[in-house]
Design an enzyme around this catalytic site. Structure first.
Site, mmCIF file in Angstrom:
data_model
loop_
_atom_site.group_PDB
_atom_site.id
_atom_site.type_symbol
_atom_site.label_atom_id
_atom_site.label_comp_id
_atom_site.label_asym_id
_atom_site.label_seq_id
_atom_site.Cartn_x
_atom_site.Cartn_y
_atom_site.Cartn_z
ATOM 1 N N HIS A 26 0.982 -1.151 -0.037
ATOM 2 C CA HIS A 26 -0.202 -0.074 -0.225
ATOM 3 C C HIS A 26 1.080 1.400 0.076
ATOM 4 O O HIS A 26 2.171 1.215 0.177
ATOM 5 C CB HIS A 26 -0.918 0.047 1.154
ATOM 6 N N GLU A 64 -8.080 4.870 10.125
ATOM 7 C CA GLU A 64 -7.746 4.563 8.533
ATOM 8 C C GLU A 64 -8.684 3.776 7.688
ATOM 9 O O GLU A 64 -9.349 3.260 8.400
ATOM 10 C CB GLU A 64 -6.315 3.802 8.719
ATOM 11 N N GLN A 71 -3.992 3.370 1.505
ATOM 12 C CA GLN A 71 -4.215 3.384 2.924
ATOM 13 C C GLN A 71 -4.397 5.116 3.373
ATOM 14 O O GLN A 71 -3.560 5.540 3.302
ATOM 15 C CB GLN A 71 -3.339 2.942 3.749
ATOM 16 N N HIS A 125 3.845 7.330 3.605
ATOM 17 C CA HIS A 125 4.866 6.238 3.532
ATOM 18 C C HIS A 125 4.288 5.094 2.371
ATOM 19 O O HIS A 125 3.358 5.187 1.831
ATOM 20 C CB HIS A 125 4.903 5.442 4.886
ATOM 21 N N GLU A 157 7.491 0.894 5.242
ATOM 22 C CA GLU A 157 7.032 -0.008 6.141
ATOM 23 C C GLU A 157 6.993 -1.542 5.465
ATOM 24 O O GLU A 157 6.871 -1.551 4.253
ATOM 25 C CB GLU A 157 5.366 0.170 6.463
HETATM 26 C C1 MC0 Z 1 9.263 11.964 9.553
HETATM 27 N N1 MC0 Z 1 10.163 12.209 8.785
HETATM 28 C C2 MC0 Z 1 9.703 11.928 7.626
HETATM 29 C C3 MC0 Z 1 8.316 11.139 7.931
HETATM 30 N N2 MC0 Z 1 8.169 11.265 9.277
HETATM 31 N N3 MC0 Z 1 10.252 11.806 6.223
HETATM 32 C C4 MC0 Z 1 9.458 11.060 5.178
HETATM 33 N N4 MC0 Z 1 8.181 10.719 5.480
HETATM 34 C C5 MC0 Z 1 7.600 10.695 6.617
HETATM 35 N N5 MC0 Z 1 6.474 10.025 6.976
HETATM 36 C C6 MC0 Z 1 11.393 12.923 8.841
HETATM 37 C C7 MC0 Z 1 11.262 14.484 9.403
HETATM 38 O O1 MC0 Z 1 10.991 15.441 8.359
HETATM 39 C C8 MC0 Z 1 12.535 14.660 10.387
HETATM 40 O O2 MC0 Z 1 13.422 15.055 9.255
HETATM 41 C C9 MC0 Z 1 12.895 13.457 10.373
HETATM 42 O O3 MC0 Z 1 12.177 12.233 9.834
HETATM 43 C C10 MC0 Z 1 12.539 13.161 12.285
HETATM 44 O O4 MC0 Z 1 11.098 13.155 12.065
HETATM 45 P P1 MC0 Z 1 10.416 13.699 13.686
HETATM 46 O O5 MC0 Z 1 8.876 13.382 13.105
HETATM 47 O O6 MC0 Z 1 10.853 15.085 13.943
HETATM 48 O O7 MC0 Z 1 10.907 12.587 14.558
HETATM 49 P P2 MC0 Z 1 10.638 11.280 15.267
HETATM 50 O O8 MC0 Z 1 12.110 10.791 15.039
HETATM 51 O O9 MC0 Z 1 10.147 11.528 16.361
HETATM 52 O O10 MC0 Z 1 9.562 10.483 14.312
HETATM 53 C C11 MC0 Z 1 9.910 10.363 12.805
HETATM 54 C C12 MC0 Z 1 9.588 8.831 12.630
HETATM 55 C C13 MC0 Z 1 8.349 8.520 13.120
HETATM 56 C C14 MC0 Z 1 9.714 8.278 11.177
HETATM 57 C C15 MC0 Z 1 10.580 7.729 13.430
HETATM 58 O O11 MC0 Z 1 7.203 9.162 12.669
HETATM 59 C C16 MC0 Z 1 7.890 6.884 13.438
HETATM 60 O O12 MC0 Z 1 8.242 5.989 14.042
HETATM 61 N N6 MC0 Z 1 6.914 6.495 12.175
HETATM 62 C C17 MC0 Z 1 6.541 5.013 12.215
HETATM 63 C C18 MC0 Z 1 5.111 4.894 12.546
HETATM 64 C C19 MC0 Z 1 3.826 5.818 11.966
HETATM 65 O O13 MC0 Z 1 4.486 6.402 11.090
HETATM 66 N N7 MC0 Z 1 2.822 5.401 12.026
HETATM 67 C C20 MC0 Z 1 1.466 5.923 11.372
HETATM 68 C C21 MC0 Z 1 1.146 5.111 10.295
HETATM 69 P P3 MC0 Z 1 14.565 16.178 9.454
HETATM 70 O O14 MC0 Z 1 15.073 16.309 8.183
HETATM 71 O O15 MC0 Z 1 13.579 17.474 9.820
HETATM 72 O O16 MC0 Z 1 15.259 15.692 10.658
HETATM 73 S S1 MC0 Z 1 0.528 3.758 11.148
HETATM 74 C C22 MC0 Z 1 0.103 2.627 9.713
HETATM 75 O O17 MC0 Z 1 0.511 2.839 8.780
HETATM 76 C C23 MC0 Z 1 -0.224 1.376 10.209
HETATM 77 C C24 MC0 Z 1 -1.949 1.426 10.536
HETATM 78 C C25 MC0 Z 1 -0.429 0.343 9.018
HETATM 79 O O18 MC0 Z 1 0.270 0.601 7.881
HETATM 80 O O19 MC0 Z 1 -1.305 -0.694 9.151
#
Ligand code: MC0
Length: 152
Positions: A16, A52, A69, A93, A143
């Site tokens: 997705h 979602e 998604q 993502h 993912e």
């Molecule tokens: C953050 N960054 C991204 C981004 N989110 N870059 C590209 N795409 C994204 N979606 C970048 C920011 O711009 C920043 O860059 C750096 O990563 C740190 O981001 P932050 O938000 O300040 O800091 P963190 O480290 O607290 O969080 C980023 C991180 C977090 C990716 C680790 O969002 C995470 O763990 N995501 C995974 C979980 C998630 O997204 N869940 C929602 C979908 P700079 O250059 O400014 O440092 S749940 C889902 O999808 C489930 C339901 C499913 O599929 O079944």
């Protein structure tokens, strides 16, 4: 291109594309009206902080399918809410399907990419998911997903 073989990550397809939106119902209406995509599944995932909807784009000949998604945040400190504040609505993502998410994550991690989840978490529709750090994936939050009862 490098002639070094890539990791045996065992990825099977694009599962997705996750799209951050502020209003899930309005977003669903757009994709239905514009492309004719229908919602196959809807849920709230409190751990991830999202409401979602999975919109089926096509089936595949391996028994899997590909989805859009649509993700609306349920709380202001969630990853999707932070993304919306910073970037506005858009692609959040991408997700690759796999037969075994733990093995795939191990292989990708061994190739030098940070795996954000030490253990697979619960994803949509009972799937098992891990995220990879976007800074190690060319700026794309990625993912890996093993569908519940996946036939591919
Ligand atoms: C953050 N960054 C991204 C981004 N989110 N870059 C590209 N795409 C994204 N979606 C970048 C920011 O711009 C920043 O860059 C750096 O990563 C740190 O981001 P932050 O938000 O300040 O800091 P963190 O480290 O607290 O969080 C980023 C991180 C977090 C990716 C680790 O969002 C995470 O763990 N995501 C995974 C979980 C998630 O997204 N869940 C929602 C979908 P700079 O250059 O400014 O440092 S749940 C889902 O999808 C489930 C339901 C499913 O599929 O079944």
């Amino acid at each position: 291109m490098s002639d070094v073989p890539g990791p045996a990550a065992g990825l099977t397809r694009l599962d997705h594309v996750g799209i951050a939106c502020r209003d899930l119902d309005a977003s669903i209406a757009f994709y239905r009206r514009t492309y004719g995509f229908e919602v196959e599944h809807e849920e709230v995932n409190e751990e991830q902080g999202v409401r979602e909807a999975m919109l089926r784009v096509n089936g595949t000949d391996d028994g899997g399918a590909t989805y859009l998604q649509l993700l609306e945040p349920t709380r202001p400190d969630s990853p999707v809410a932070k993304f919306l504040d910073r970037n506005g609505e858009g692609v959040h993502h991408i997700a690759f399907g796999t037969h075994g998410v733990a093995d795939s994550a191990g292989a990708v991690g061994a190739a030098g990419v940070r795996v954000l989840d030490a253990e697979p978490r619960r994803g949509t529709h009972g799937s098992r998911i891990v995220f990879l750090h976007p800074k190690d994936c060319g700026g794309v939050l990625t993912e890996l997903v093993e569908s519940c009862g996946q036939a591919d």
